[in-house]
Each structure stands twice: as C-alpha cells, then as structure tokens.
Write an enzyme that holds these catalytic residues in place. Structure first.
Site, PDB file in Angstrom:
ATOM      1  N   ASP A  97      24.946  -6.388-100.711  1.00  0.00           N
ATOM      2  CA  ASP A  97      23.830  -5.929 -99.948  1.00  0.00           C
ATOM      3  C   ASP A  97      23.169  -4.818-100.631  1.00  0.00           C
ATOM      4  O   ASP A  97      23.044  -3.901-100.211  1.00  0.00           O
ATOM      5  CB  ASP A  97      24.190  -5.885 -98.305  1.00  0.00           C
TER       6      ASP A  97
ATOM      7  N   GLY B 226      29.937   0.496-106.094  1.00  0.00           N
ATOM      8  CA  GLY B 226      30.445  -0.749-105.721  1.00  0.00           C
ATOM      9  C   GLY B 226      31.020  -1.295-107.168  1.00  0.00           C
ATOM     10  O   GLY B 226      32.193  -1.933-107.163  1.00  0.00           O
TER      11      GLY B 226
HETATM   12  N1  SAM Z   1      18.158  -5.025 -97.464  1.00  0.00           N
HETATM   13  C1  SAM Z   1      17.975  -4.190 -98.491  1.00  0.00           C
HETATM   14  C2  SAM Z   1      17.155  -4.910 -99.647  1.00  0.00           C
HETATM   15  O1  SAM Z   1      17.120  -6.397 -99.604  1.00  0.00           O
HETATM   16  O2  SAM Z   1      16.686  -4.457-100.491  1.00  0.00           O
HETATM   17  C3  SAM Z   1      19.245  -3.435 -99.093  1.00  0.00           C
HETATM   18  C4  SAM Z   1      19.677  -2.714 -97.868  1.00  0.00           C
HETATM   19  S1  SAM Z   1      20.856  -1.451 -98.235  1.00  0.00           S
HETATM   20  C5  SAM Z   1      19.862  -0.095 -97.779  1.00  0.00           C
HETATM   21  C6  SAM Z   1      21.080  -1.030-100.100  1.00  0.00           C
HETATM   22  C7  SAM Z   1      22.244  -0.264-100.138  1.00  0.00           C
HETATM   23  O3  SAM Z   1      22.687  -0.336-101.520  1.00  0.00           O
HETATM   24  C8  SAM Z   1      21.587   1.287-100.004  1.00  0.00           C
HETATM   25  O4  SAM Z   1      22.458   1.818 -99.015  1.00  0.00           O
HETATM   26  C9  SAM Z   1      22.197   1.894-101.560  1.00  0.00           C
HETATM   27  O5  SAM Z   1      22.641   3.219-101.324  1.00  0.00           O
HETATM   28  C10 SAM Z   1      23.271   0.952-102.032  1.00  0.00           C
HETATM   29  N2  SAM Z   1      23.597   0.879-103.277  1.00  0.00           N
HETATM   30  C11 SAM Z   1      22.670   0.848-104.295  1.00  0.00           C
HETATM   31  N3  SAM Z   1      23.248   0.936-105.563  1.00  0.00           N
HETATM   32  C12 SAM Z   1      24.840   0.839-105.124  1.00  0.00           C
HETATM   33  C13 SAM Z   1      25.981   0.860-105.848  1.00  0.00           C
HETATM   34  N4  SAM Z   1      26.018   0.951-107.154  1.00  0.00           N
HETATM   35  N5  SAM Z   1      27.311   0.827-105.139  1.00  0.00           N
HETATM   36  C14 SAM Z   1      27.256   0.890-103.791  1.00  0.00           C
HETATM   37  N6  SAM Z   1      26.129   0.732-103.104  1.00  0.00           N
HETATM   38  C15 SAM Z   1      24.910   0.768-103.686  1.00  0.00           C
END
Ligand code: SAM
Length: 282
Positions: free
Chosen positions: A156, A138
């Site tokens: 998120d 991101g």
């Molecule tokens: N609702 C959850 C919480 O509050 O912990 C988060 C849900 S979602 C599963 C979190 C997402 O962030 C994951 O799919 C993960 O792969 C993604 N993620 C983590 N680091 C990221 C980054 N640097 N860029 C994009 N996505 C990322």
C-alpha cells in the site's frame, strides 16, 4: 479561499478547497498535509499527491485487502508495506482467520499524524494484538527477511516517486516473491492507467518476471482521478484469481463482516480489464 492543487501530472491537475488546515510540514521522508474539505472530509497528501480521503477511502482499502484475502481463503500471516494511515490494517483486521499482521511503514510521523487527525482510518486497528508494527523502508525489510513467510503481501505504497519508488522495483518484487508462501498472493497499488499506463507496463515486466501469474484488477477511486486504478496481482496459481462468486460469498459470510464497496460479484468482475490496458500488458 485556500485550495490544494494536486500536481501529479504535467498538464492535468485536480483541486480541493481547504476548509480547514490541520497539519502541514515536512516529515523525515516527505511533505505531509492533512486538511478538511466540506465534501471529502479529512484529506491526507504526501509530496503534493492525494493519499486518502475520509469520503472514498473505503473503496481502495476494501478492494486491496478483501480481494487477495478472500481469494486466498486461508491466510494466517499478512505483510502490509506502507499503509501508514492505518485503513489497510483496519480492513485486514476484519478477517478473523488472520493471526499475524506485520506492517512496515517508513514514516513514523504518517502513523502518528493519521492517528491524531484521521482516527476513522485506523479505527483502533493499531491496538490489535495481532499487529507487529515495523518502522522501516519496505525494501530493506523484505530483503532482510530470512525464515519469515507470508500468505498475503499488500504493498500500500505512495506513487513511484521519492521513498515509494523502490517499492516498484524488480528487486522488491523478487524479495516479496521469496518471502511469500507458494500458495500466496501479492497485491500492489499500481496507479491510474489512463494517466499512468507506463506503471502498468513496468509492473507487468518487473513483477511478471517473478510471479507465474501476474495481472491486474481494478476499481475506480474518485480522488485517484482519471478513471479506474489498477492493483498489481501476483501469485503462482491463476486459480487464485478465478475463485467462483459462490465461494467468495461463503468466505465473506464466514468472516462475518459487512462492506460498503466490495462484493463477491465486484471481486470477480474487477479482473476484467479494458482493452487499452490489456494491450499495454500483452
Ligand atoms: N492509498 C495511497 C495511494 O494509493 O497512494 C497510499 C496510502 S499510504 C499513505 C502510502 C504509504 O507508503 C505512506 O504512509 C508512506 O510513508 C509509505 N511509504 C512510502 N515509501 C515507503 C517505503 N519505501 N517503505 C515503506 N513505506 C513507504
């Protein structure tokens, strides 16, 4: 009996019985587990931390999608960072006024495995023609945005551990502010202040540098244990978080969807923070 123990904190943890294990492996970026628990339904964890459960995910996703979108009242282009399980996308898709949704998820396998084992989370939202799905970090995505602008940005993310850490950085908030339209709103997953009060302080300092109006709103999500969780809020105009209940109710009625947690009254009340959180951010 197999048990999942979440070890997010040094001296306190929570345990869920694993009634059926669907998947456990390391993806390119993180350790991913999906299992069934008799009470919570299907549960996904990343790097040993609970991400979402079928039983209570509606609370988190409704509050993180509908508060900014109904406060804004006219969002056309929405950016979701993270959200690989697809439930945030599902909730954003409920808003008929939204014309374009860019979702930037670092881990393709989270999406693929959530589609397979957590189908109720995305509920077909990945097929929505308004979606542009980008597999990328991101931070790299927002940095590379040139002319693109968004009305609402929803981060998120996982906790600030591993790949998620960069999504809590000063650079990330600066770039998000740059690609957010002047009347736009940004919200972020910001942890459980009873255990993670430093996350509130850090976000206040870093996000507060780039948004004229920066605060938090809150909701209690049972499996993000420890009481209320905070959502970071950033905009240029305090009026965006002071929209009257009647206006929110009218916008919700016009959008034409029902909710299980969100109400206009809870929306307004969610910005009232406990004294210990206020003391941490003042
Ligand atoms: N609702 C959850 C919480 O509050 O912990 C988060 C849900 S979602 C599963 C979190 C997402 O962030 C994951 O799919 C993960 O792969 C993604 N993620 C983590 N680091 C990221 C980054 N640097 N860029 C994009 N996505 C990322």
């Amino acid at each position: 009996m197999k048990v999942f123990e979440e070890t997010l904190y040094d001296s306190v943890s929570q345990c869920f019985r694993i009634d059926k294990l669907y998947y456990e492996s390391k993806t390119e970026h993180q350790h991913l587990m999906i299992f069934h628990n008799a009470f919570l339904g299907r549960v996904m964890t990343l790097d040993g931390i609970v991400q979402t459960t079928e039983r209570d995910e509606f609370i988190y996703h409704e509050m993180m999608a509908h508060v900014p979108l109904l406060a804004h009242g006219g969002a056309r282009e929405v950016l979701i960072i993270g959200g690989g399980d697809g439930a945030m996308l599902r909730e954003v898709c409920r808003h008929p006024g939204v014309e374009r949704i860019v979702m930037v998820e670092i881990d393709r396998q989270v999406i693929e495995l959530a589609k397979e084992y957590l189908p109720n989370h995305s509920a077909g939202a990945f097929e929505d023609p308004r979606l542009e799905l980008v597999i990328s970090d991101g931070m790299a995505f927002v940095k590379a945005c040139e002319a693109e602008r968004f009305d609402v940005i929803i981060s998120d993310s996982t906790d600030p551990i591993g790949p998620g850490e960069v999504l809590f950085s000063d650079d990330f908030y600066r770039e998000c502010r740059r690609i957010l339209r002047p009347d736009g709103v940004m919200t972020t997953q910001n942890g459980v202040p009873f255990f993670q009060l430093d996350e509130v302080r850090d976000t206040r300092e870093r996000m507060g540098r780039h948004f004229r109006d920066q605060t938090f709103y809150a909701a209690a999500v049972p499996t993000y244990h420890g009481g209320i969780m905070t959502f970071g809020w950033g905009s240029n105009d305090p009026a965006l978080r002071q929209v009257p209940v009647e206006t929110l109710a009218g916008r919700l009625a016009e959008a034409g969807f029902t909710t299980r947690y969100y109400t206009p009254e809870i929306h307004v009340a969610s910005f009232a923070l406990p004294r210990y959180v206020l003391d941490a951010i003042q």
